[in-house]
Design an enzyme around this catalytic site. Sequence first.
Site, PDB file in Angstrom:
ATOM      1  CG  ASN A 136      -0.099  -0.156   2.709  1.00 48.83           C
ATOM      2  OD1 ASN A 136       0.746   0.363   2.278  1.00 48.83           O
ATOM      3  ND2 ASN A 136      -0.833  -0.403   4.238  1.00 48.83           N
ATOM      4  CG  HIS A 138       3.352   0.202   4.784  1.00 45.14           C
ATOM      5  ND1 HIS A 138       2.739  -0.533   5.618  1.00 45.14           N
ATOM      6  CD2 HIS A 138       5.006  -0.308   4.226  1.00 45.14           C
ATOM      7  CE1 HIS A 138       3.203  -2.332   4.822  1.00 45.14           C
ATOM      8  NE2 HIS A 138       4.742  -1.306   4.696  1.00 45.14           N
ATOM      9  CD  GLU A 143       0.043   0.631   7.353  1.00 47.68           C
ATOM     10  OE1 GLU A 143       0.444   0.638   6.242  1.00 47.68           O
ATOM     11  OE2 GLU A 143       0.713  -0.687   7.804  1.00 47.68           O
TER      12      GLU A 143
HETATM   13  C1  F6R Z   1       9.731  -3.275   8.220  1.00 44.67           C
HETATM   14  C2  F6R Z   1       9.395  -2.146   7.350  1.00 44.67           C
HETATM   15  C3  F6R Z   1       8.127  -2.562   5.759  1.00 44.67           C
HETATM   16  C4  F6R Z   1       8.318  -3.384   5.083  1.00 44.67           C
HETATM   17  C5  F6R Z   1       6.904  -3.596   3.748  1.00 44.67           C
HETATM   18  C6  F6R Z   1       7.673  -4.609   3.168  1.00 44.67           C
HETATM   19  O1  F6R Z   1      10.956  -2.912   8.643  1.00 44.67           O
HETATM   20  O2  F6R Z   1       9.647  -0.839   7.421  1.00 44.67           O
HETATM   21  O3  F6R Z   1       7.661  -0.908   5.566  1.00 44.67           O
HETATM   22  O4  F6R Z   1       9.684  -3.187   4.865  1.00 44.67           O
HETATM   23  O5  F6R Z   1       6.054  -3.855   4.778  1.00 44.67           O
HETATM   24  O6  F6R Z   1       8.045  -5.212   3.543  1.00 44.67           O
HETATM   25  P1  F6R Z   1       8.864  -6.628   2.630  1.00 44.67           P
HETATM   26  O7  F6R Z   1       9.735  -7.113   2.277  1.00 44.67           O
HETATM   27  O8  F6R Z   1       8.440  -7.902   3.328  1.00 44.67           O
HETATM   28  O9  F6R Z   1       7.312  -6.964   1.126  1.00 44.67           O
END
Ligand code: F6R
Length: 241
Positions: A136, A138, A143
């Site tokens: 999304n 973030h 978020e």
């Molecule tokens: C984790 C974090 C999140 C992830 C994001 C992507 O410390 O801050 O913003 O970077 O959710 O997660 P993945 O890499 O699992 O797709």
Amino acid sequence: MDKIVCANYEEMSAVAAYIIAEQIKRKPESVVGFATGSTPLGAYKRLAELYSCGYVDFSGVISFNLDEYYPIKRDNSRSYFSFMRENLFKYVNIRPENVNIPNGECADPEKECADYDGRLKRLGGTDLQILGVGNNGHIGFNEPREELPLAAGLVDLAEDTVKANSRFFEKPEDVPRRAITLGLGGIFSSKRVLVLVSGAGKAEIVKKMFSGSVSALVPASLLNLRGGVTVIADKAADGRL
Ligand code: F6R
């Protein structure tokens, strides 16, 4: 915002690991902002290899993680504290006293967030911030919202995020619904930002990041407002597959 497109995940991870290692070689006492999640796993594995062959030394490095679930015990295998230990820190010579991760078992999250921001400010921000991007948009656990906080805070995770994180937990009721995260101020304090994106599932969000406009409803798009940001995408995330 620069974009490097790699052939695949392995190549993306190798390029990212070299950029992180070069930062540490240039400034051995670098403050490195680490992210968790699936995307940086390959880069951390490569980084551990670069350490074991003597290419990079972590003895001066100060790590500063983006976020941690709340509440969660540090020794819970799903905590980001455990994630960093299992996927990077146990393989390199970082000093335990130089590791900073929000304390998911603190009694007073508000105080923890203020202390965490204070610690980062005293360090002068991070030298290099590694980021993944949520489906999304973030960054950290900021978020999509009309107004995004500058300060670190305890946040409710979006339904999308809870769903995405559920792959790491056995039972749905175990998936944390809140987290402590650096705010946009802490993330933007970094001198340089490295964004890693991999897989076709991220193609839509990468497109939005490079759409030519910014919106707090796509937090990662705000990275267009500053210099020193490099996005490393594999072909699939760049929508080329
Ligand atoms: C984790 C974090 C999140 C992830 C994001 C992507 O410390 O801050 O913003 O970077 O959710 O997660 P993945 O890499 O699992 O797709």
